[in-house]
Design a protein around this motif. Structure first.
Motif, short mmCIF file in Angstrom:
data_model
loop_
_atom_site.label_atom_id
_atom_site.label_comp_id
_atom_site.label_asym_id
_atom_site.label_seq_id
_atom_site.Cartn_x
_atom_site.Cartn_y
_atom_site.Cartn_z
N UNK A 54 -0.71 23.94 19.59
CA UNK A 54 0.18 22.81 19.83
C UNK A 54 1.57 23.06 19.26
N UNK A 55 1.65 23.83 18.19
CA UNK A 55 2.95 24.15 17.59
C UNK A 55 3.79 25.04 18.50
N UNK A 56 3.12 25.73 19.44
CA UNK A 56 3.82 26.64 20.35
C UNK A 56 3.94 26.05 21.75
N UNK A 57 3.82 24.74 21.88
CA UNK A 57 3.87 24.07 23.18
C UNK A 57 5.17 24.41 23.92
N UNK A 58 5.09 25.08 25.08
CA UNK A 58 6.31 25.45 25.81
C UNK A 58 6.93 24.29 26.58
N UNK A 59 6.20 23.17 26.68
CA UNK A 59 6.70 22.01 27.42
C UNK A 59 6.57 20.75 26.56
N UNK A 60 7.55 20.51 25.67
CA UNK A 60 7.45 19.39 24.73
C UNK A 60 7.62 18.02 25.37
N UNK A 61 7.99 17.98 26.67
CA UNK A 61 8.09 16.72 27.40
C UNK A 61 7.18 16.81 28.63
N UNK A 62 5.88 16.94 28.40
CA UNK A 62 4.94 17.25 29.48
C UNK A 62 4.85 16.19 30.58
N UNK A 63 5.05 14.92 30.23
CA UNK A 63 4.94 13.86 31.25
C UNK A 63 6.00 14.03 32.33
N UNK A 64 7.07 14.72 32.00
CA UNK A 64 8.13 14.96 32.98
C UNK A 64 7.86 16.20 33.84
N UNK B 50 4.27 6.27 29.13
CA UNK B 50 4.76 5.45 28.02
C UNK B 50 5.89 6.16 27.29
N UNK B 51 5.87 7.48 27.35
CA UNK B 51 6.91 8.29 26.71
C UNK B 51 6.89 9.65 27.40
N UNK B 52 7.64 10.58 26.87
CA UNK B 52 7.68 11.91 27.47
C UNK B 52 6.42 12.72 27.18
N UNK B 53 5.55 12.18 26.30
CA UNK B 53 4.32 12.90 25.95
C UNK B 53 3.05 12.07 26.17
N UNK B 54 3.20 10.77 26.41
CA UNK B 54 2.02 9.90 26.46
C UNK B 54 1.96 9.10 27.76
N UNK B 55 0.73 8.96 28.28
CA UNK B 55 0.51 8.10 29.44
C UNK B 55 -0.55 7.06 29.09
N UNK B 56 -0.34 5.84 29.58
CA UNK B 56 -1.33 4.78 29.44
C UNK B 56 -2.20 4.76 30.68
N UNK B 57 -3.50 4.59 30.46
CA UNK B 57 -4.47 4.69 31.55
C UNK B 57 -5.21 3.37 31.69
N UNK B 58 -5.29 2.86 32.93
CA UNK B 58 -6.07 1.66 33.23
C UNK B 58 -7.18 2.05 34.20
N UNK B 59 -8.42 1.90 33.76
CA UNK B 59 -9.57 2.29 34.58
C UNK B 59 -9.79 1.26 35.69
N UNK B 60 -10.07 1.78 36.91
CA UNK B 60 -10.14 0.90 38.07
C UNK B 60 -11.48 0.91 38.81
N UNK C 153 -0.37 14.08 25.56
CA UNK C 153 -0.45 15.48 26.00
C UNK C 153 0.29 16.33 24.97
N UNK C 154 -0.44 17.14 24.25
CA UNK C 154 0.14 17.88 23.13
C UNK C 154 0.41 19.34 23.45
N UNK C 155 -0.12 19.80 24.58
CA UNK C 155 0.17 21.18 25.01
C UNK C 155 0.02 21.24 26.52
N UNK C 156 0.95 21.95 27.18
CA UNK C 156 0.88 22.09 28.63
C UNK C 156 1.55 23.37 29.07
#
Length: 208
Positions: A45-55, A124-134, A185-188
């Motif tokens: 995770x410290x070497x994550x090449x994409x620190x804004x994975x949601x984008x 929710x942010x550049x690293x987090x997504x909120x999930x609603x189960x359907x 998402x801590x690594x992508x």
């Protein structure tokens, strides 16, 4: 994009993949091995090449196979009578803002089953997504014509567009809309993803 040491990244990635190899998603990991895996995950995770994975929807989109998890809810599926846990997938369809969690269950001949839970996600942010189960669909693979995660998702979308369900072929129902969660998402990268859920669970997935 953040500048990373490529040699270090590849070394840490190889160390994680070696640590989780032959652990059956975590089912066969000892406590000592789990600690080693946790350390390997934290290092990568410290070497994550994409620190804004949601984008990076170009990387997130697709079908991901679960390699390792600490989620007892998932691993306990393996304890069901006459069934063994097969592959588990998480399929991301960003254009529809949908996630499909699909678990294959191997049983007696002709009794292989499938469990699919669909959800809608919202950044929710550049690293987090909120999930609603359907929606939850559980049934025998042969009865619903299951071939692959992609094929199942296409079939579900077609039924939904027509206002239909699997009816008598499977247990098919809407999930209480209050059930929600989030994933950080801590690594992508192009073929590996690490996530940490709101219940403290870890997920390591490889793109199919």
């Amino acid at each position: 994009m953040v500048q990373v040491n490529l040699e270090m990244l590849m070394s840490r990635k190889a160390a994680l993949l070696e640590a989780i190899a032959d652990k059956n998603r975590g089912l066969q990991a000892t406590n000592a091995q789990k600690e080693t895996i946790q350390t390997a995950i934290s290092q990568l995770e410290l070497s994550n090449p994409n620190p804004r994975p949601v984008e990076r929807l170009d990387l997130l989109d697709g079908d991901w196979r679960l390699l390792y998890t600490t989620s007892r809810e998932l691993l306990n599926i393996d304890r069901l009578p006459l069934a063994k846990l097969g592959n588990i997938y998480q399929c991301v369809r960003s254009q529809e803002a949908k996630i499909y969690n699909i678990a294959e269950l191997d049983g007696l001949p002709y009794l292989g089953a499938i469990v699919c839970v669909s959800a809608r996600f919202e950044p929710e942010s550049s690293t987090r997504v909120r999930v609603k189960f359907e929606r939850n669909i559980t049934g025998f693979q042969r009865l619903i014509g299951y071939q692959s995660p992609a094929q199942l998702i296409d079939a579900i979308a077609s039924l939904h567009a027509a206002g239909q369900t699997y009816k008598y072929k499977a247990i098919d129902f809407q999930i209480n809309s209050t059930r929600q969660g989030w994933v950080e998402i801590t690594y992508l990268d192009r073929d590996l993803r690490i996530g940490r859920g709101n219940e403290g669970n870890l997920f390591v997935l490889s793109k199919v």
